[in-house]
Write a protein that holds these residues in place. Structure first.
Motif: not given
Length: 464
Positions: A238-262
């Motif tokens: 699972i650790r390998q799969l999560e690492a590989e998947f996260s490289q090509s698939h971003q989550k929306i809420l962290p991106k919203i947090a990054e935008l809003w926090d500025r």
């Protein structure tokens, strides 16, 4: 596809109006357009004109032989846009489009039938076209529409997969009707099956923003489960799969947090990403808030200032529309984005928008010299009335990033940046400058000099 010219004849305060939206050096359509000018000169009307024709183009293949729906129905539409005094035979509303297949003019007459027709751009050199623009009211637009009419739409049908039209009105809504917005997983999935091309981005449409967030959260989870069940991945950790998947698939809420926090960081706040709760059941909604950096206390969005709340929701909405998509033809039309925002936030305002969008032509109407200074002078258009009360347009003068006070004088053409009392002090300052060398009495001269220095220091007047 980009708009390179706006043409209006005999409509409201526009008599024979043509606005060239191309780079004066390259002749290519501008990526960014800024409209400035006094109230009533039609800045919002120009946005509405462009928006209405683009929306019509987005509603499927258009048969030029038939009447098509022209005006969008939305509560966000500018009031009094359709003039009862407009003559249906002499009014022309059109935009010139640069597309992959060439340059074309999309025209709509302002009559009740609201026809939309297309012409090859060479029609501008047609004698009848030239005569139409020279003639006063009385030339029949209906007769003119038969000239060089194209039988097909001159570009491929707009698609929700790669096309996007966004309208951000000058929001008058002061609070969210539901805090946080109400949107369920079920409504998000149903809405997403027919993802619209056109979006009104405002606090009033916050539930639509929430639906997109829910959909994107659910999509990430569904894609991840599908990835786990691929035959090639069944024997991997699972650790390998999560690492590989996260490289090509971003989550929306962290991106919203990054935008809003500025933005929120300047107020001592941040998006509470850790405590956000995504819906699991179809009737559940997204629970996500902001919090104080110092106390970790969650806040309702309606506890934020109206300016900050509206700003983060609009930016977040636009971010979600571009997230994980390849937009090829985009249009963003923004009316008075500076509303209710502290001036210091305005210096990075347009960069916040431009960091989100791609392949998108941006139209901005503003009364703020700080916002206008973020555009090149040839991207800036000052609207004003001529001696007869009709609107004219001139390009900007001040360079990009110039002192906003210079823009007020040179581009906004205001009479003075001082108030009534400030002007009185300035005139007194000039009077003292003239009187001091002429005064012979030492005591009077000393008094004048003290007054002169006091005014100069208080108002920062240049002694030269």
């Amino acid at each position: 596809m980009k708009v390179s010219k706006i043409l209006i004849k005999g409509f409201q305060q526009f008599e024979n109006f043509q606005l060239d939206l191309t780079n004066p050096e390259t002749g290519e359509p501008l990526e960014k357009i800024c409209l400035i000018g006094p109230n009533g000169t039609g800045k919002s009307t120009l946005l509405a004109l462009v928006l209405s024709i683009l929306r019509n183009c987005s509603q499927g293949t258009i048969d030029n032989s038939q009447t098509t729906s022209f005006w969008p129905s939305t509560q966000s539409w500018p009031q009094n846009f359709y003039s009862a005094n407009t003559s249906s035979d002499t009014s022309l509303l059109a935009v010139k489009l640069h597309t992959a297949s060439g340059r074309f003019i999309a025209q709509a007459s302002a009559n009740p039938e609201k026809e939309l027709v297309f012409y090859d751009a060479t029609v501008e050199f047609n004698d009848d076209w030239i005569q139409f623009w020279k003639d006063a009211a009385g030339f029949s637009n209906r007769d003119f529409c038969r000239l060089d009419q194209l039988s097909e739409v001159p570009f491929s049908k707009l698609s929700s997969l790669q096309d996007l039209i966004i309208y951000e009105p000058a929001d008058q809504v002061s609070t969210l009707s539901d805090d946080p917005p109400i949107a369920t997983l079920n409504s998000a999935l149903a809405w997403q099956r027919e993802f619209p091309i056109f979006h009104v981005v405002s606090v009033a449409s916050a539930s639509s923003f929430w639906k997109i967030l829910i959909y994107l959260i659910n999509k990430w989870q569904s894609d991840y489960l599908s990835f786990l069940h691929e035959p090639a991945n069944r024997d991997r950790s699972i650790r390998q799969l999560e690492a590989e998947f996260s490289q090509s698939h971003q989550k929306i809420l962290p991106k919203i947090a990054e935008l809003w926090d500025r933005i929120l960081g300047k107020c001592g706040l941040e998006f509470d990403l850790k405590q956000a709760i995504a819906p699991v059941q179809l009737d559940e909604g997204l629970q996500a808030y902001v919090k104080s950096k110092n106390t970790d206390q969650q806040l309702q969005y309606n506890q934020l200032s109206s300016g900050i709340r509206n700003y983060i929701f609009k930016l977040g909405y636009i971010k979600s529309l571009y997230f994980d998509r390849q937009i090829k033809r985009g249009f963003l039309l923004i009316d008075e984005p500076e509303n209710c925002l502290y001036p210091d936030l305005l210096y990075d305002l347009m960069d916040d928008y431009w960091s989100i969008i791609e392949n998108t032509q941006t139209f901005v109407s503003t009364h703020s010299p700080i916002v206008a200074a973020q555009f090149e002078p040839y991207e800036r258009f000052h609207l004003d009335f001529d001696d007869r009360g009709y609107v004219t347009a001139t390009r900007g003068v001040s360079p990009i990033g110039d002192d906003p006070n210079d823009l007020l004088y040179r581009d906004f053409q205001v009479r003075s940046i001082y108030g009534k009392k400030g002007l009185e002090k300035w005139n007194r300052y000039l009077e003292l400058r003239r009187l001091i060398p002429e005064t012979l009495d030492p005591e009077t001269k000393r008094s004048q000099m003290q007054e002169y220095l006091a005014i100069g220091n208080a108002y920062n007047f240049d002694p030269q």
